[in-house]
Motif scaffolding. Structure first.
Motif, PDB file in Angstrom:
ATOM      1  N   LEU A  13       0.835  -1.200   0.000  1.00 43.87           N
ATOM      2  CA  LEU A  13       0.000   0.000   0.000  1.00 43.87           C
ATOM      3  C   LEU A  13       0.872   1.252   0.000  1.00 43.87           C
ATOM      4  N   ALA A  14       0.690   2.107  -1.020  1.00 44.98           N
ATOM      5  CA  ALA A  14       1.496   3.335  -1.139  1.00 44.98           C
ATOM      6  C   ALA A  14       0.930   4.418  -0.233  1.00 44.98           C
ATOM      7  N   LEU A  15       1.716   4.795   0.775  1.00 49.96           N
ATOM      8  CA  LEU A  15       1.271   5.828   1.729  1.00 49.96           C
ATOM      9  C   LEU A  15       1.727   7.199   1.230  1.00 49.96           C
ATOM     10  N   ASP A  16       1.060   7.693   0.195  1.00 47.64           N
ATOM     11  CA  ASP A  16       1.453   8.986  -0.370  1.00 47.64           C
ATOM     12  C   ASP A  16       0.718  10.120   0.358  1.00 47.64           C
ATOM     13  N   PHE A  17       1.090  10.304   1.617  1.00 49.03           N
ATOM     14  CA  PHE A  17       0.509  11.367   2.446  1.00 49.03           C
ATOM     15  C   PHE A  17       1.571  12.433   2.713  1.00 49.03           C
ATOM     16  N   LEU A  37       3.636  -1.870   3.489  1.00 49.78           N
ATOM     17  CA  LEU A  37       3.472  -0.431   3.283  1.00 49.78           C
ATOM     18  C   LEU A  37       4.639   0.148   2.489  1.00 49.78           C
ATOM     19  N   LYS A  38       4.344   1.146   1.664  1.00 51.10           N
ATOM     20  CA  LYS A  38       5.400   1.809   0.883  1.00 51.10           C
ATOM     21  C   LYS A  38       5.480   3.282   1.276  1.00 51.10           C
ATOM     22  N   ILE A  39       6.713   3.712   1.579  1.00 58.27           N
ATOM     23  CA  ILE A  39       6.946   5.126   1.867  1.00 58.27           C
ATOM     24  C   ILE A  39       7.807   5.687   0.752  1.00 58.27           C
ATOM     25  N   LEU A  66      12.743   5.184  -2.411  1.00 58.43           N
ATOM     26  CA  LEU A  66      13.456   6.455  -2.602  1.00 58.43           C
ATOM     27  C   LEU A  66      14.239   6.474  -3.915  1.00 58.43           C
ATOM     28  N   LYS A  67      14.251   5.357  -4.624  1.00 61.19           N
ATOM     29  CA  LYS A  67      14.861   5.280  -5.974  1.00 61.19           C
ATOM     30  C   LYS A  67      16.218   5.963  -6.026  1.00 61.19           C
ATOM     31  N   PHE A  68      17.185   5.424  -5.278  1.00 61.43           N
ATOM     32  CA  PHE A  68      18.516   6.040  -5.247  1.00 61.43           C
ATOM     33  C   PHE A  68      19.211   5.953  -6.604  1.00 61.43           C
ATOM     34  N   LEU A 123      10.965   5.063 -15.939  1.00 60.06           N
ATOM     35  CA  LEU A 123       9.843   5.621 -15.165  1.00 60.06           C
ATOM     36  C   LEU A 123       8.561   5.562 -15.996  1.00 60.06           C
ATOM     37  N   THR A 124       7.456   5.284 -15.322  1.00 67.23           N
ATOM     38  CA  THR A 124       6.185   5.165 -16.053  1.00 67.23           C
ATOM     39  C   THR A 124       5.696   6.512 -16.591  1.00 67.23           C
ATOM     40  N   SER A 125       6.327   7.597 -16.159  1.00 71.73           N
ATOM     41  CA  SER A 125       5.956   8.919 -16.687  1.00 71.73           C
ATOM     42  C   SER A 125       6.626   9.180 -18.045  1.00 71.73           C
ATOM     43  N   THR A 181       4.672  -4.422  -9.094  1.00 70.78           N
ATOM     44  CA  THR A 181       3.979  -3.681 -10.158  1.00 70.78           C
ATOM     45  C   THR A 181       2.975  -2.642  -9.649  1.00 70.78           C
ATOM     46  N   PRO A 182       3.266  -1.367  -9.918  1.00 72.09           N
ATOM     47  CA  PRO A 182       2.271  -0.307  -9.684  1.00 72.09           C
ATOM     48  C   PRO A 182       1.332  -0.197 -10.895  1.00 72.09           C
ATOM     49  N   GLY A 183       0.514   0.858 -10.919  1.00 71.85           N
ATOM     50  CA  GLY A 183      -0.419   1.008 -12.046  1.00 71.85           C
ATOM     51  C   GLY A 183      -1.596   0.062 -11.894  1.00 71.85           C
ATOM     52  N   ILE A 184      -2.061  -0.114 -10.652  1.00 77.55           N
ATOM     53  CA  ILE A 184      -3.176  -1.032 -10.371  1.00 77.55           C
ATOM     54  C   ILE A 184      -4.464  -0.220 -10.199  1.00 77.55           C
ATOM     55  N   ARG A 185      -5.502  -0.623 -10.889  1.00 75.49           N
ATOM     56  CA  ARG A 185      -6.806   0.036 -10.755  1.00 75.49           C
ATOM     57  C   ARG A 185      -7.911  -1.014 -10.801  1.00 75.49           C
ATOM     58  N   PHE A 186      -9.046  -0.674 -10.154  1.00 74.67           N
ATOM     59  CA  PHE A 186     -10.218  -1.556 -10.190  1.00 74.67           C
ATOM     60  C   PHE A 186     -11.094  -1.121 -11.346  1.00 74.67           C
ATOM     61  N   ASP A 193      -2.884   9.791 -12.958  1.00 73.97           N
ATOM     62  CA  ASP A 193      -1.744  10.014 -13.849  1.00 73.97           C
ATOM     63  C   ASP A 193      -1.121   8.725 -14.375  1.00 73.97           C
ATOM     64  N   GLN A 194      -1.703   7.557 -14.087  1.00 74.78           N
ATOM     65  CA  GLN A 194      -1.161   6.291 -14.591  1.00 74.78           C
ATOM     66  C   GLN A 194      -1.696   6.050 -15.997  1.00 74.78           C
ATOM     67  N   SER A 195      -0.841   5.537 -16.891  1.00 74.51           N
ATOM     68  CA  SER A 195      -1.337   5.316 -18.248  1.00 74.51           C
ATOM     69  C   SER A 195      -1.571   3.846 -18.563  1.00 74.51           C
ATOM     70  N   ILE A 211       1.818  -6.263  -5.730  1.00 77.33           N
ATOM     71  CA  ILE A 211       1.157  -5.174  -6.449  1.00 77.33           C
ATOM     72  C   ILE A 211       1.138  -3.928  -5.563  1.00 77.33           C
ATOM     73  N   VAL A 212       1.515  -2.802  -6.169  1.00 73.06           N
ATOM     74  CA  VAL A 212       1.543  -1.536  -5.425  1.00 73.06           C
ATOM     75  C   VAL A 212       0.236  -0.800  -5.694  1.00 73.06           C
ATOM     76  N   ILE A 213      -0.512  -0.536  -4.634  1.00 72.71           N
ATOM     77  CA  ILE A 213      -1.787   0.181  -4.801  1.00 72.71           C
ATOM     78  C   ILE A 213      -1.774   1.402  -3.893  1.00 72.71           C
ATOM     79  N   GLY A 214      -2.138   2.555  -4.450  1.00 76.41           N
ATOM     80  CA  GLY A 214      -2.208   3.773  -3.661  1.00 76.41           C
ATOM     81  C   GLY A 214      -3.626   4.288  -3.561  1.00 76.41           C
ATOM     82  N   ARG A 215      -3.919   5.268  -4.447  1.00 71.20           N
ATOM     83  CA  ARG A 215      -5.177   6.007  -4.327  1.00 71.20           C
ATOM     84  C   ARG A 215      -6.441   5.154  -4.365  1.00 71.20           C
ATOM     85  N   SER A 216      -6.421   4.012  -5.068  1.00 68.70           N
ATOM     86  CA  SER A 216      -7.638   3.183  -5.127  1.00 68.70           C
ATOM     87  C   SER A 216      -8.024   2.671  -3.746  1.00 68.70           C
TER      88      SER A 216
HETATM   89  O1  C5P Z   1      -2.103   5.907  -6.382  1.00 68.80           O
HETATM   90  P1  C5P Z   1      -1.373   4.908  -7.240  1.00 68.80           P
HETATM   91  O2  C5P Z   1      -1.920   3.511  -7.102  1.00 68.80           O
HETATM   92  O3  C5P Z   1      -1.223   5.338  -8.681  1.00 68.80           O
HETATM   93  O4  C5P Z   1       0.103   4.874  -6.614  1.00 68.80           O
HETATM   94  C1  C5P Z   1       1.156   4.165  -7.209  1.00 68.80           C
HETATM   95  C2  C5P Z   1       2.400   4.293  -6.369  1.00 68.80           C
HETATM   96  O5  C5P Z   1       3.447   3.581  -7.018  1.00 68.80           O
HETATM   97  C3  C5P Z   1       2.898   5.707  -6.171  1.00 68.80           C
HETATM   98  O6  C5P Z   1       3.464   5.800  -4.862  1.00 68.80           O
HETATM   99  C4  C5P Z   1       3.991   5.874  -7.211  1.00 68.80           C
HETATM  100  O7  C5P Z   1       5.005   6.762  -6.809  1.00 68.80           O
HETATM  101  C5  C5P Z   1       4.551   4.451  -7.277  1.00 68.80           C
HETATM  102  N1  C5P Z   1       5.244   4.101  -8.523  1.00 68.80           N
HETATM  103  C6  C5P Z   1       4.625   4.140  -9.765  1.00 68.80           C
HETATM  104  N2  C5P Z   1       5.331   3.817 -10.893  1.00 68.80           N
HETATM  105  C7  C5P Z   1       6.621   3.455 -10.804  1.00 68.80           C
HETATM  106  C8  C5P Z   1       7.245   3.384  -9.563  1.00 68.80           C
HETATM  107  C9  C5P Z   1       6.518   3.713  -8.414  1.00 68.80           C
HETATM  108  O8  C5P Z   1       3.436   4.465  -9.865  1.00 68.80           O
HETATM  109  N3  C5P Z   1       7.281   3.106 -11.895  1.00 68.80           N
END
Ligand code: C5P
Length: 234
Positions: A13-17, A37-39, A66-68, A123-125, A181-186, A193-195, A211-216
């Motif tokens: 769980l991404a704790l983006d607070f 938990l992910k910080i 922290l992606k050093f 980066l996914t951006s 893997t981030p980019g998880i949605r229901f 901002d995930q594509s 699986i990394v899940i934040g805002r959902s």
């Molecule tokens: O809210 P959401 O589920 O999009 O959060 C995804 C989390 O995964 C965020 O903390 C974001 O920084 C992280 N992340 C990502 N893509 C990456 C690496 C990390 O979305 N390539």
């Protein structure tokens, strides 16, 4: 290479607070057996290592995201500091190169209970235009595959990637490589901002270990109920 998958929770769980108090108020609703938990930088830069130890002391496994990316000596010292805090997982940028990644992997190999060490590839951006701006004329898929293989050869435990990239990466690395893997949605969720998004179940089917899940989850009215539901379906 040490692979630690003793616990069963697959959700990180991404704790983006923005603050410790907001974070701890939210974490009060959770249970360590349901998620890790992910910080990331947002919270860590404001609150520092105290928030990490505070969550570890509550029984949670913490992924310090922290992606050093720096010269090998600087990165290995930062990674050792994260290991000393008792983090369960940490990450570094694969484009820091083989020497940087190997230096950290070699130093972790000497520790009794090191964190899992994973890398970020592209980066996914990023899109193709942004790749060209920094002088990379490969496709994102090829570049991510190349950096994942370099990470594997450098002794890392795994990689952060889109679940959709796992098939391609698997062709060039060993079976014990971990996929986070981030980019998880229901179904029906906003993508924000995930594509490239997939559902939790699809991500696991595609081979995600975590699986990394934040805002959902963090934006849900009942995060604990949502976590329990996802765990049941995995
Ligand atoms: O809210 P959401 O589920 O999009 O959060 C995804 C989390 O995964 C965020 O903390 C974001 O920084 C992280 N992340 C990502 N893509 C990456 C690496 C990390 O979305 N390539």
């Amino acid at each position: 290479m040490i692979i630690k998958t003793s616990k069963t929770q697959k959700i990180i769980l991404a704790l983006d607070f923005d603050s410790e108090s907001e974070t701890l108020d939210f974490v009060e609703k959770l249970e360590p057996k349901l998620c890790r938990l992910k910080i990331g930088k947002q919270l860590f830069v404001r609150e520092g290592p105290g928030i990490v130890t505070s969550l570890i002391n509550r029984g949670f496994d913490v992924f310090l995201d922290l992606k050093f990316h720096d010269i090998p000596n600087t990165v290995v010292k930062a990674c050792k500091a994260a290991a000393d805090m008792g983090c369960w997982m940490i990450n570094i940028h694969a484009c820091g190169g083989r020497k940087m990644m190997e230096t950290v992997a070699d130093s972790f190999a000497k520790l009794k209970n090191p964190p899992l060490l994973i890398s970020v590839t592209v980066l996914t951006s990023f899109d193709d235009q942004e790749m060209k701006r920094i002088g990379l004329y490969s496709t994102i898929d090829k570049q991510a595959g190349l950096l994942a293989k370099l990470s594997y050869d450098s002794g890392l435990d795994g990689v952060v990637c889109s679940a959709l990239e796992i098939k391609n990466i698997r062709e060039s690395v060993g079976s014990k490589f971990i996929y986070v893997t981030p980019g998880i949605r229901f179904m029906g969720d906003a993508t924000h901002d995930q594509s490239r998004v997939v559902t939790p179940e699809k991500a696991i089917l595609l081979g995600s270990d975590y699986i990394v899940i934040g805002r959902s989850i963090t934006n849900d009215d009942d995060p604990l109920k949502k976590l329990k539901q996802i765990n049941l379906n995995l």
